[in-house]
Write an enzyme that holds these catalytic residues in place. Structure first.
Site, PDB file in Angstrom:
ATOM      1  CD  GLU A   1      -4.139   8.761  -5.434  1.00 30.43           C
ATOM      2  OE1 GLU A   1      -4.425   8.202  -6.506  1.00 30.43           O
ATOM      3  OE2 GLU A   1      -4.668   9.819  -5.044  1.00 30.43           O
TER       4      GLU A   1
ATOM      5  CG  ASP B   1      -7.230   9.216  -2.113  1.00 30.40           C
ATOM      6  OD1 ASP B   1      -6.780   8.318  -2.833  1.00 30.40           O
ATOM      7  OD2 ASP B   1      -8.314   9.796  -2.323  1.00 30.40           O
TER       8      ASP B   1
END
Length: 676
Positions: A359, A317
């Site tokens: 991501e 992330d």
């Protein structure tokens, strides 16, 4: 003798590092003789550092590990050397981290490692279908998720991404992305033992678990941040902390704001720190300093520890933000890719069953680097999100025109054949209208005007819009307006059901199935179904009743799973039955089509009808051409375009029948030459 030699080697390796970076010698030195080195590291020494933590592996295990080191050590060192002046010392410590975690890796996962070494394209297979869900909203707890594995298997799922479930800070936590402890699970979901049990249960059913790992920041309450606030110099060095606004102001001149509405700026004054701390996302999310090798080693140990619990895919992330450089927007810096290459190489040595998913919601020219380009080609992450595909699906549904879609895909960089895209229609996040001005101009559009049109259309404000959504993070200065909303509501099902008009309901369902067919059939990766989309779940306007969610309208499209609605998938004629079995049929078709293997590229084809999208996939077993009608009107079948592609007797692999004479509203066909 070996212990003394190991101590000498480690002393040389760690020379010049801060005191807190020093390491103790391995308690169980490796069986191979360590060679004296002077600030250098080679494969034999690296392997010895691993083995020193593992005891004496048998001959087969030794040969296996040596082969892994021989294959991936050069990539590890190249990545470290691009970032850290003391790369040999960092590599020496990484070897110890790897060895320690290898010593604790369960036998069942060691067997999976061996299987994945021999089937490195496991995540590229046509049967790899994904599902995204919040554990609590899907099933209440981790044990509850285990009780619904049958539902996932019924749909055809082989990959499950459970949204943030590691312990977040209390109160506001960015949907779980403000992690207070990476080694604990949210208490309301269960325990780390429950997570390990779920991983085992899923693995036995042929489903790989994907878990979020936030790389860019931790919560202010994380132990590292707590120690920094107490004044510990070791942990203050884990963050970007400045005594005054001189450097923060210099950085701010080129930094964008991620959440301008509720988190303006990129730095926060912290009274306990007596300094300005870098906070890209929120004041309680502290960016970690990856220029400190301690941070790299912490995350490597964490990844391997979670991998030993059974996690098979890590969603990295906010990876684009992990390196800071003055005078830039501090995204997509070269060091990001070097660091990820080093992490990936280390994990390939320690846990080859594990894959990375980046991501990175960035422009296509920047995105390809997260799968590897140039010297990092194919060496970074196995997976990355194909944001462009998602945006262009929604763009063409609104405009009924595919020329921009075709232009964008034709200009999209080709990925390394050993990697895959994660394709999707919706996710937990808002939709940012990433329409390239260059692509828009190439088909006679204004980029800013088209972005305004899309945000208005999916807010339901544009005349004739079928959509129901909300603006997210509207920025008056830039005109940027992102969109929140569930796939079904954005595709017109909410408005159609309110009208009670059977024709509008039918069109909305066909629109949903068309949109799913495009990203499922794209073929270069793993298609991801967002929880509830397979049932046509609508916007949840009650999100604002929860205090922690009321200021973030992305919870509009994060409803709780309606299991009563799910039961209707068994009732023919219901909306739920039509959507569920329509998507299930697409996944079943994809699984049996060899052309869907992710190693083979997809190319968009120009053709004269602006309502149609044609995608071609080359394969040794024959060409596949997909045809999609993005309008509510019947369209002539593009026989001429198919003939030019060598398909003179088109056969639809979805319906297992010859192609129709014309295309109905929102028709979707996956065509090959008719089998003999």
């Amino acid at each position: 003798m070996k212990a003394r030699l190991a101590q000498k080697v480690l002393t040389k390796l760690t020379h010049g590092l801060p005191r807190h970076c020093k390491i103790k010698p391995p308690t169980r030195p490796g069986s191979q003789r360590l060679r004296k080195i002077h600030g250098r590291m080679d494969e034999a020494l690296f392997f010895a550092g691993m083995a020193g933590q593992m005891g004496a592996p048998d001959a087969y295990r030794t040969a296996d590990l040596q082969a892994r080191v021989r294959r991936h050590f050069p990539d590890l060192m190249a990545g470290l050397q691009a970032v850290y002046p003391q790369a040999p010392a960092v590599a020496g410590r990484a070897a110890q981290v790897i060895g320690r975690n290898l010593a604790e890796r369960p036998a069942e996962l060691l067997a999976l490692d061996l299987e994945r070494i021999h089937t490195p394209d496991w995540f590229q297979q046509p049967h790899m279908h994904g599902y995204i869900a919040y554990a609590d909203r899907f099933a209440g707890t981790l044990k509850g998720v285990g009780q619904h594995i049958g539902y996932l298997k019924e749909l055809g799922i082989r990959y499950l991404h459970l949204m943030p479930l590691l312990l977040p800070r209390e109160g506001e936590n960015d949907g779980g992305y403000a992690v207070a402890d990476y080694r604990q699970v949210r208490p309301d979901l269960g325990s780390m033992e429950d997570l390990e049990a779920l991983c085992t249960q899923l693995r036995h059913e042929g489903i790989s678990l994907c878990l979020d790992l936030v790389l860019n920041h931790v919560a202010r309450e994380h132990p590292w941040a707590q120690a920094a606030r107490r004044g510990d110099p070791r942990y203050r060095a884990y963050f970007y902390i400045y005594p005054d606004r001189t450097l923060p102001d210099a950085f701010e001149r080129t930094l964008p704001e991620v959440f301008p509405d509720f988190a303006p700026g990129n730095f926060t004054w912290d009274e306990e720190l007596q300094g300005w701390v870098w906070t890209t996302f929120n004041r309680w999310q502290w960016d970690v300093n990856w220029s400190n090798p301690e941070v790299f080693l912490e995350y490597l140990d964490l990844i391997l520890w979670l991998a030993n619990k059974g996690v098979e895919v890590f969603r990295l992330d906010a990876i684009a933000f992990t390196w800071k450089r003055l005078g830039t927007h501090c995204q997509n810096q070269p060091e990001v890719h070097a660091l990820t290459q080093a992490l990936r190489a280390a994990v390939r040595i320690a846990a080859p069953a594990v894959a990375f998913k980046a991501e990175a919601i960035v422009a296509p020219e920047d995105l390809i680097a997260y799968l590897g380009s140039g010297k990092h080609y194919g060496k970074v992450s196995e997976l990355a999100y194909h944001n462009t595909l998602m945006v262009q699906i929604w763009s063409s549904l609104a405009s009924r025109d595919t020329r921009l879609f075709t232009q964008a895909l034709r200009r999209f960089p080709q990925k390394p054949p050993s990697t895959a895209w994660a394709t999707y229609l919706r996710c937990h996040d808002d939709i940012g209208w990433a329409i390239s001005d260059t692509d828009a101009a190439a088909v006679g559009l204004s980029g800013p005007a088209h972005r305004r049109f899309l945000s208005d259309f999916y807010r339901g404000e544009f005349p004739g819009s079928f959509a129901r959504g909300l603006h997210f993070q509207e920025n008056p200065a830039t005109g940027d307006r992102r969109t929140s909303g569930s796939a079904a509501s954005l595709a017109g099902l909410e408005a159609a059901l309110e009208s009670g008009n059977p024709r509008l309901i039918n069109l909305a369902i066909e629109r949903i199935l068309l949109a799913h067919a495009v990203f499922i059939g794209y073929g270069e990766g793993i298609p991801l179904i967002y929880m509830g989309d397979e049932l046509g779940m609508l916007n949840d306007y009650d999100y604002a009743q929860e205090p922690a969610h009321q200021d973030d309208n992305r919870w509009l499209h994060r409803p709780r799973m309606d299991w009563a609605k799910a039961q209707k998938r068994h009732q023919e004629g219901t909306v739920e039955h039509r959507i569920f079995h329509g998507i299930k049929g697409l996944l079943q078709a994809r699984a049996r089509i060899p052309q869907m293997h992710a190693a083979f590229p997809t190319q968009a084809l120009w053709q004269p009808n602006p309502h149609l999208l044609l995608l071609r996939r080359e394969h040794p077993q024959g060409r596949l051409v997909q045809v999609y009608n993005f309008s509510e009107q019947d369209q002539p079948f593009p026989f001429e375009a198919l003939q030019q592609e060598g398909i003179v007797q088109p056969f639809d692999q979805i319906t297992q029948a010859p192609a129709p004479a014309y295309l109905g509203p929102y028709a979707r066909l996956w065509l090959t030459q008719r089998p003999v």
